[in-house]
Scaffold this motif. Structure first.
Motif, PDB file in Angstrom:
ATOM      1  N   ARG A 115       0.849  -1.189   0.000  1.00 52.33           N
ATOM      2  CA  ARG A 115       0.000   0.000   0.000  1.00 52.33           C
ATOM      3  C   ARG A 115       0.887   1.243   0.000  1.00 52.33           C
ATOM      4  NH1 ARG A 115      -5.182  -0.749   0.629  1.00 52.33           N
ATOM      5  NH2 ARG A 115      -5.572   1.415   1.240  1.00 52.33           N
ATOM      6  N   SER A 155      -6.596   0.869  -6.180  1.00 53.60           N
ATOM      7  CA  SER A 155      -7.902   0.640  -5.563  1.00 53.60           C
ATOM      8  C   SER A 155      -7.819   0.770  -4.046  1.00 53.60           C
ATOM      9  CB  SER A 155      -8.414  -0.760  -5.917  1.00 53.60           C
ATOM     10  OG  SER A 155      -7.572  -1.758  -5.349  1.00 53.60           O
ATOM     11  N   ASP A 156      -8.984   0.770  -3.422  1.00 52.78           N
ATOM     12  CA  ASP A 156      -9.107   0.735  -1.959  1.00 52.78           C
ATOM     13  C   ASP A 156      -8.384   1.918  -1.293  1.00 52.78           C
ATOM     14  OD1 ASP A 156      -9.886  -0.163   0.549  1.00 52.78           O
ATOM     15  OD2 ASP A 156      -8.150  -1.509   0.760  1.00 52.78           O
ATOM     16  N   ARG A 157      -8.763   3.117  -1.689  1.00 50.78           N
ATOM     17  CA  ARG A 157      -8.203   4.311  -1.066  1.00 50.78           C
ATOM     18  C   ARG A 157      -8.942   4.598   0.230  1.00 50.78           C
ATOM     19  NH1 ARG A 157      -7.704  10.307  -3.968  1.00 50.78           N
ATOM     20  NH2 ARG A 157      -7.399  11.531  -2.037  1.00 50.78           N
ATOM     21  N   ARG A 158      -8.202   4.860   1.294  1.00 45.92           N
ATOM     22  CA  ARG A 158      -8.849   5.119   2.582  1.00 45.92           C
ATOM     23  C   ARG A 158      -8.011   6.059   3.439  1.00 45.92           C
ATOM     24  NH1 ARG A 158      -7.817  -0.845   3.249  1.00 45.92           N
ATOM     25  NH2 ARG A 158      -5.924  -1.099   4.501  1.00 45.92           N
TER      26      ARG A 158
END
Length: 487
Positions: A334, A357-360
């Protein structure tokens, strides 16, 4: 002296009456009409003011010229064609004010004086107006000539006004990308085998990457200019790059038998035996170069600090994330990045998968030099203090060091750090040691201008000045804690 003072007043009036309204109008156009996502830059304001000031100095300097004319009546007939207002008329003398040059002509009230005598007219006033008046007298100021001049002037103004808009749209960087793609076709395409490991540790990357290691050797930078290869005991040293001056070497990463490094505005790679030194990128300064999974990730200084990536041969250059980032690091597949949230005046630390993908959001705080160690995230916040945050809960970050931190690195001995010097800021003064939980804070080594904290093997390397003000490279044995100078 009077003429000089008059010119200063003229330039001041031009800046006041034209530059300030223009800057205000441009601000309105950029921010309100176009809604561009940037605060108005004083760089552009200064540029416009400088251009207008120079133009004023050249074109509106006061001059006195003589021009042949048949009679006073002929003179009056030539200038009474809608381009000039006669504000004062005496025998053989006219005072004229231009109807063109809006809005400056309405604000400045500059005039031209014309006095006829014995077949010539003596004219005094701003050079720009005198030039127009002479063309009228000579019959060369036709409507088509004036229209052509107006069109050219309008185009120049349009180009000037469009500069920040084109910059915001990334047009200049797109041109650089085209140049890069053309250049990189000449670079040999190498197939790499071992791309699963990062090119360097994050703690080294945060400290400009002055050192890196592979399974057998340590590679480090000496005096900012020389690249050295040594064994794990820092012996049997060989110079891979040695130069007396020029661009410094930093941001080392190792993949297979290649060392990637930055020098000036380019990314180079050299084989670990010192051969085949070549450039793979040369389009501007980059920050926080991380190599992971066959890709080179970096903050692009030339494109608003957005996050970019390209492969190990310089191909496939692309914008990975359009966020103005102050720091990036990669952990466990990440990418962590720090930035200021739009329109909220607060910082944010986020992460995203390397596939995009999967940005948080990980933490709402300003941060640079992000390091993840176990379940904790360590970082320097906007007050330059050293903090850590527990990633397993939502508690507020814990302040470890309240002084202004210049740089830090995490080792098995604890956290080594330096603080901003009173005069130079970065590099920092003194080398300190504190435990990861914030206890045991102590001055470890009294020195000056500490920089380049580099953890390689069992060593911590760093440059600093001694009392003789001579920059030296030192090492700390992380097993024994002993410090010694590297000859």
């Amino acid at each position: 002296m009077r003429r000089k003072n008059s010119m200063i007043i003229l330039i001041g009036k031009r800046l006041l009456f034209f530059s300030v309204p223009l800057i205000a109008a441009l601000y309105f156009v950029y921010e309100v009409i176009f809604g561009l996502d940037f605060s108005f830059s004083w760089m552009f304001a200064s540029m416009y003011a400088a251009i207008i000031g120079l133009s004023t100095a050249l074109n509106y300097r006061h001059m006195v010229i003589d021009e042949s004319v048949e009679s006073f009546e002929k003179l009056e007939a030539q200038i009474s064609k809608g381009r000039w207002n006669v504000v004062e008329k005496e025998e053989n003398r006219l005072v004229l004010r231009p109807k063109f040059d809006f809005p400056y002509n309405k604000l400045s009230k500059d005039v031209v004086e014309a006095e006829y005598s014995n077949g010539s007219v003596k004219m005094s006033g701003p050079h720009y107006y005198l030039d127009k008046l002479v063309k009228d007298i000579r019959g060369k100021g036709s409507i088509w000539t004036r229209r052509a001049t107006s069109v050219i002037t309008a185009l120049l103004i349009l180009i000037l006004v469009s500069i920040p808009i084109l910059g915001e749209m990334g047009m200049f960087w797109k041109i650089k990308m085209i140049r890069h793609n053309s250049f990189v076709k000449k670079v040999e395409e190498i197939e790499f085998k071992n791309t699963s490991k990062p090119g360097n540790s994050v703690v080294n990357t945060n400290n400009y990457g002055y050192g890196a290691e592979d399974g057998e050797n340590i590679y480090y930078v000496e005096d900012h200019l020389n690249l050295i290869k040594a064994d794990k005991d820092l012996k049997n040293r060989t110079y891979l790059i040695q130069k007396p001056s020029g661009s410094g070497i930093n941001r080392l990463n190792i993949v297979d038998d290649w060392i990637y490094y930055m020098s000036g505005q380019s990314i180079n790679r050299i084989k670990t035996d010192g051969t085949v030194n070549e450039i793979i990128y040369k389009q501007g300064y980059l920050l926080d170069i991380n190599i992971e999974g066959g890709w080179i990730y970096f903050i692009n200084f030339s494109d608003r600090f957005y996050i970019y990536r390209m492969d190990l041969n310089g191909r496939g250059l692309e914008r990975f994330l359009d966020v103005e980032s102050s720091d990036i690091s990669i952990y466990n597949g990440r990418l962590y990045f720090s930035h200021e949230q739009k329109d909220e005046d607060k910082g944010s630390i986020e992460s995203i998968g390397l596939d995009g993908s999967d940005r948080r959001i990980e933490l709402e705080d300003y941060a640079r030099d992000i390091v993840i160690d176990g379940s904790y995230m360590y970082f320097i916040s906007d007050d330059y203090g050293l903090y850590r945050a527990n990633m397993d809960d939502s508690s507020a970050p814990e302040l470890l060091v309240g002084q202004k931190i210049s740089s830090f690195t995490i080792t098995d001995m604890g956290i080594f750090y330096s603080i901003h010097g009173e005069e130079v800021g970065y590099p920092g003064d003194g080398l300190y040691l504190i435990q990861k939980d914030g206890t045991g804070n102590q001055m470890y080594y009294e020195t000056f201008s500490v920089e380049g904290l580099t953890k390689v093997g069992k060593w911590l390397l760093f440059h600093s000045f001694e009392d003789n003000q001579y920059l030296t490279l030192k090492r700390i044995d992380l097993d024994s804690g002993e410090i010694e100078l590297i000859d």
